[in-house]
Motif scaffolding. Structure first.
Motif, PDB file in Angstrom:
ATOM      1  N   ARG A 131      -0.909   8.501 -28.403  1.00 17.27           N
ATOM      2  CA  ARG A 131      -2.571   7.706 -28.349  1.00 17.27           C
ATOM      3  C   ARG A 131      -3.127   8.069 -26.308  1.00 17.27           C
ATOM      4  NH1 ARG A 131       0.010   5.030 -32.334  1.00 17.27           N
ATOM      5  NH2 ARG A 131      -1.635   4.689 -33.965  1.00 17.27           N
ATOM      6  N   ASP A 132      -2.984   9.395 -26.723  1.00 15.01           N
ATOM      7  CA  ASP A 132      -3.172   9.510 -24.937  1.00 15.01           C
ATOM      8  C   ASP A 132      -4.072  10.938 -25.109  1.00 15.01           C
ATOM      9  OD1 ASP A 132      -3.653  10.409 -22.533  1.00 15.01           O
ATOM     10  OD2 ASP A 132      -1.617  10.257 -21.841  1.00 15.01           O
ATOM     11  N   GLY A 133      -5.599  11.085 -24.629  1.00 14.76           N
ATOM     12  CA  GLY A 133      -6.630  12.485 -24.577  1.00 14.76           C
ATOM     13  C   GLY A 133      -5.841  13.412 -23.645  1.00 14.76           C
ATOM     14  N   HIS A 134      -5.104  13.092 -22.770  1.00 16.95           N
ATOM     15  CA  HIS A 134      -4.634  14.535 -22.103  1.00 16.95           C
ATOM     16  C   HIS A 134      -3.399  14.852 -22.321  1.00 16.95           C
ATOM     17  CE1 HIS A 134      -7.425  12.223 -18.903  1.00 16.95           C
ATOM     18  NE2 HIS A 134      -7.426  13.319 -18.949  1.00 16.95           N
ATOM     19  N   VAL A 135      -2.583  14.324 -23.762  1.00 17.82           N
ATOM     20  CA  VAL A 135      -1.691  14.644 -24.623  1.00 17.82           C
ATOM     21  C   VAL A 135      -2.229  14.987 -26.224  1.00 17.82           C
ATOM     22  CG1 VAL A 135       0.401  14.317 -25.203  1.00 17.82           C
ATOM     23  CG2 VAL A 135      -0.062  12.906 -23.127  1.00 17.82           C
ATOM     24  N   ALA A 136      -1.800  16.843 -25.845  1.00 20.38           N
ATOM     25  CA  ALA A 136      -3.317  17.737 -26.917  1.00 20.38           C
ATOM     26  C   ALA A 136      -2.156  18.295 -26.941  1.00 20.38           C
ATOM     27  CB  ALA A 136      -4.295  17.196 -26.065  1.00 20.38           C
ATOM     28  N   ASN A 141      -7.080  30.241 -30.514  1.00 25.61           N
ATOM     29  CA  ASN A 141      -7.623  31.773 -31.647  1.00 25.61           C
ATOM     30  C   ASN A 141      -7.590  31.126 -32.165  1.00 25.61           C
ATOM     31  OD1 ASN A 141      -6.619  33.710 -29.353  1.00 25.61           O
ATOM     32  ND2 ASN A 141      -4.498  33.500 -29.836  1.00 25.61           N
ATOM     33  N   ALA A 142      -7.909  29.910 -32.459  1.00 24.44           N
ATOM     34  CA  ALA A 142      -8.271  29.055 -34.099  1.00 24.44           C
ATOM     35  C   ALA A 142      -9.794  30.006 -34.383  1.00 24.44           C
ATOM     36  CB  ALA A 142      -8.393  28.097 -33.821  1.00 24.44           C
ATOM     37  N   SER A 143      -9.884  30.139 -35.295  1.00 24.94           N
ATOM     38  CA  SER A 143     -10.721  30.994 -36.847  1.00 24.94           C
ATOM     39  C   SER A 143     -12.093  29.971 -36.185  1.00 24.94           C
ATOM     40  CB  SER A 143     -10.517  30.952 -37.914  1.00 24.94           C
ATOM     41  OG  SER A 143     -12.200  30.771 -38.259  1.00 24.94           O
ATOM     42  N   LEU A 469       2.730  27.513 -25.811  1.00 21.57           N
ATOM     43  CA  LEU A 469       3.984  27.629 -26.554  1.00 21.57           C
ATOM     44  C   LEU A 469       4.275  28.895 -26.696  1.00 21.57           C
ATOM     45  CD1 LEU A 469       3.310  24.078 -28.169  1.00 21.57           C
ATOM     46  CD2 LEU A 469       4.595  24.709 -26.437  1.00 21.57           C
ATOM     47  N   PRO A 470       5.966  28.962 -27.467  1.00 24.20           N
ATOM     48  CA  PRO A 470       5.970  30.072 -27.971  1.00 24.20           C
ATOM     49  C   PRO A 470       5.032  30.873 -29.016  1.00 24.20           C
ATOM     50  CG  PRO A 470       8.036  28.914 -27.426  1.00 24.20           C
ATOM     51  CD  PRO A 470       6.299  28.427 -27.457  1.00 24.20           C
ATOM     52  N   SER A 471       4.882  30.251 -29.476  1.00 24.88           N
ATOM     53  CA  SER A 471       3.577  30.883 -30.903  1.00 24.88           C
ATOM     54  C   SER A 471       2.247  30.883 -30.706  1.00 24.88           C
ATOM     55  CB  SER A 471       3.169  29.911 -32.395  1.00 24.88           C
ATOM     56  OG  SER A 471       3.040  28.779 -31.838  1.00 24.88           O
ATOM     57  N   GLN A 474      -1.185  25.898 -27.669  1.00 24.11           N
ATOM     58  CA  GLN A 474      -1.277  25.656 -25.546  1.00 24.11           C
ATOM     59  C   GLN A 474      -1.164  23.584 -25.998  1.00 24.11           C
ATOM     60  OE1 GLN A 474      -5.143  27.779 -23.942  1.00 24.11           O
ATOM     61  NE2 GLN A 474      -3.326  28.699 -23.563  1.00 24.11           N
ATOM     62  N   ILE A 475      -0.708  23.454 -24.884  1.00 20.60           N
ATOM     63  CA  ILE A 475      -0.510  22.230 -25.244  1.00 20.60           C
ATOM     64  C   ILE A 475      -0.583  21.643 -24.233  1.00 20.60           C
ATOM     65  CG2 ILE A 475       2.318  22.750 -24.366  1.00 20.60           C
ATOM     66  CD1 ILE A 475       2.851  19.275 -25.453  1.00 20.60           C
TER      67      ILE A 475
END
Length: 517
Positions: A131-136, A141-143, A469-471, A474-475
């Protein structure tokens, strides 16, 4: 030896699940992991990270997707363990409970992932629980291909109302202003709480969050992917005293997405009537600024007459970025009378390797954007040096106060006469992070007036670093924590005068604002 065993075991497990036709894992390691203590958990998870090189290919099997989801989830937790201040602070019970319990819940989802969107959804389920907007987490590359049911509902004055309806839709649609009663037998809030919020944002007490979540009742947006692939089949509306059910006809379209960032003006100043000025402060993201845009805006503010009657800081569309930009804009107006906030509060940083690398990256980007003379470049470089030295001296698990940095994090305000007129702050419901810091600063000016919409909110953890992240996901992870800040965690700022119309209709808003001055 351990890594080789992991790969062989998971490969056998994946083959077995593929032949059995389901994605549930019988690998005992997968069920053991959540119950391990964190140090042992880190060692066991390393084997999953080997699988993260698997691509998001269209012909990947269900077992491949679940393996990737498990690896991404493990890496996401590791980023939090390595960099989040709460891990070193040790006093945030809800955080330290969810980092393990939430992982357990998210892992069960990840084991069932059968497509690329569900990989993202499993990780988002975990991170939204803080519940933190800074943890996402997001897919850069989303369509861009979206689906729309022809109408969009938002939370307005205590009801779910249709704010947009298409013309020429193949099927009959509810009219604008109709009240949304239910979708697939669930009240809108129930549908959101069950199918949407756990995979996007669980802070449903904030109107900005509700607006975003409500979009997904009638829009499917790849960047906000949720777990369920099925869309709502029908929704019920009330209009003119009549209740009617509509079957939803989904079409490829982005017309239903309500965005405040389209055609935004450049940062800067324009005259507004006699002896009044309107200052655009729409965003503080350096990556979105045109060359010299912020520097030109600050120069224009410096030219505002000190004896002007009114200055409006228009922060509509601003959802954060660099708080230094906000300070520089206000300091250019207020000069020596620029407020000094949070004298009783302290910001404590976690000097992780992730943070050191992040500030090095920021410094390179700012150097390329604005050159070595940039104030922001100098401050970023100072922070990089400060965190690097702390990391080398005490390690990543000892928080350090930025009060130890020689000199202020902000430069001294410019010389010259201070502005003596009325300062007005205009916000919308998306104001968060650095926009909230800016709002706190503006509202500390004596006699300042706050108008518009209630802001969004943030936690006590701020200043994100972005980790790949490897795939390819992004976090974002916070790097500092405020101790003793006057504004509470997830507390919005409420204007003295709330605007009830379309916040993006500038002429109407200015006409409404006139008599308030």
């Amino acid at each position: 030896m351990m890594k080789d065993w992991c790969v062989r075991a998971l490969s056998r497990d994946s083959a077995r699940r593929q032949s059995d036709g389901h994605a549930e894992s019988n690998n005992p390691l997968c069920h053991l992991m959540p119950r391990l203590k964190l140090p042992a958990l880190r060692e066991f998870k390393r084997c999953f990270l080997l699988l993260a090189v698997l691509p998001f290919s269209s012909n990947a099997t269900g077992s491949n997707y679940s393996a990737i989801a498990l690896a991404e989830l493990a890496r996401a937790q590791q980023v939090l363990l390595d960099a989040h201040p709460a891990v070193a602070l040790k006093t945030d019970r809800s955080f330290n409970d969810w980092i393990v319990r939430g992982y357990d819940e998210a892992e069960k989802l990840a084991m069932r992932a059968a497509n690329a969107p569900q990989i993202l959804a499993a990780v988002r389920y975990y991170l939204s629980g803080f519940r933190d907007g800074h943890v996402a987490v997001w897919d850069p590359n989303a369509s861009s291909k979206t689906m729309w049911a022809g109408w969009t509902a938002q939370w307005r004055s205590g009801e779910w109302r249709v704010v947009r309806a298409a013309s020429g839709w193949p099927t009959t649609l509810p009219e604008k202003g109709a009240i949304l009663i239910a979708c697939d037998g669930l009240k809108p809030s129930e549908y959101i709480d069950t199918h949407i919020a756990p995979f996007v944002d669980r802070r449903t007490g904030l109107e900005s969050v509700l607006d975003r979540l409500a979009l997904l009742l009638s829009n499917r947006i790849p960047r906000d992917g949720i777990w369920e692939t099925e869309k709502p089949y029908s929704c019920t509306f009330e209009s003119n005293g009549e209740t009617r059910e509509y079957r939803l006809d989904w079409k490829a379209s982005d017309a239903g997405i309500y965005s405040s960032n389209k055609q935004r003006p450049r940062m800067g100043v324009e005259p507004w009537g006699k002896n009044r000025y309107w200052i655009y402060a729409q965003q503080f993201l350096s990556s979105d600024l045109e060359k010299n845009e912020m520097e030109d805006a600050i120069s224009a503010i410096l030219s505002v007459p000190a004896k002007a009657d009114v200055v409006v800081f228009d922060a509509r569309g601003n959802n954060g970025g660099s708080s230094l930009f906000g300070y520089q804009m206000l300091a250019a107006l207020m000069r020596r009378d620029t407020p000094n906030l949070e004298s009783g509060a302290q910001a404590w940083w976690r000097p992780s390797r992730i943070s050191v690398d992040w500030f090095a990256r920021l410094a390179r980007d700012e150097l390329a954007r604005a050159g070595p003379q940039s104030v922001r470049y100098r401050k970023i470089s100072e922070m990089e040096k400060f965190l690097k030295e702390a990391h080398q001296k005490s390690g990543p698990d000892v928080l350090v106060s930025d009060g130890a940095i020689e000199g202020s994090q902000y430069p001294s305000p410019p010389e010259g006469d201070s502005f003596k007129g009325r300062v007005v702050l205009l916000t919308d419901k998306n104001c968060a992070s650095a926009c909230l810091d800016f709002s706190d600063l503006v509202l500390a000016v004596p006699g300042a007036l706050h108008v518009g919409e209630a802001t969004s909110a943030d936690s006590d953890y701020l200043d994100i670093a972005v980790v790949d992240l490897p795939s390819g996901l992004q976090i974002a992870v916070p790097q500092k924590v405020w101790i003793g800040r006057s504004r509470k965690a997830n507390e919005p700022l409420i204007p003295e005068h709330l605007f009830g119309g379309d916040i993006h209709d500038t002429p109407s808003l200015r006409a409404w604002l006139e008599p308030l001055l």
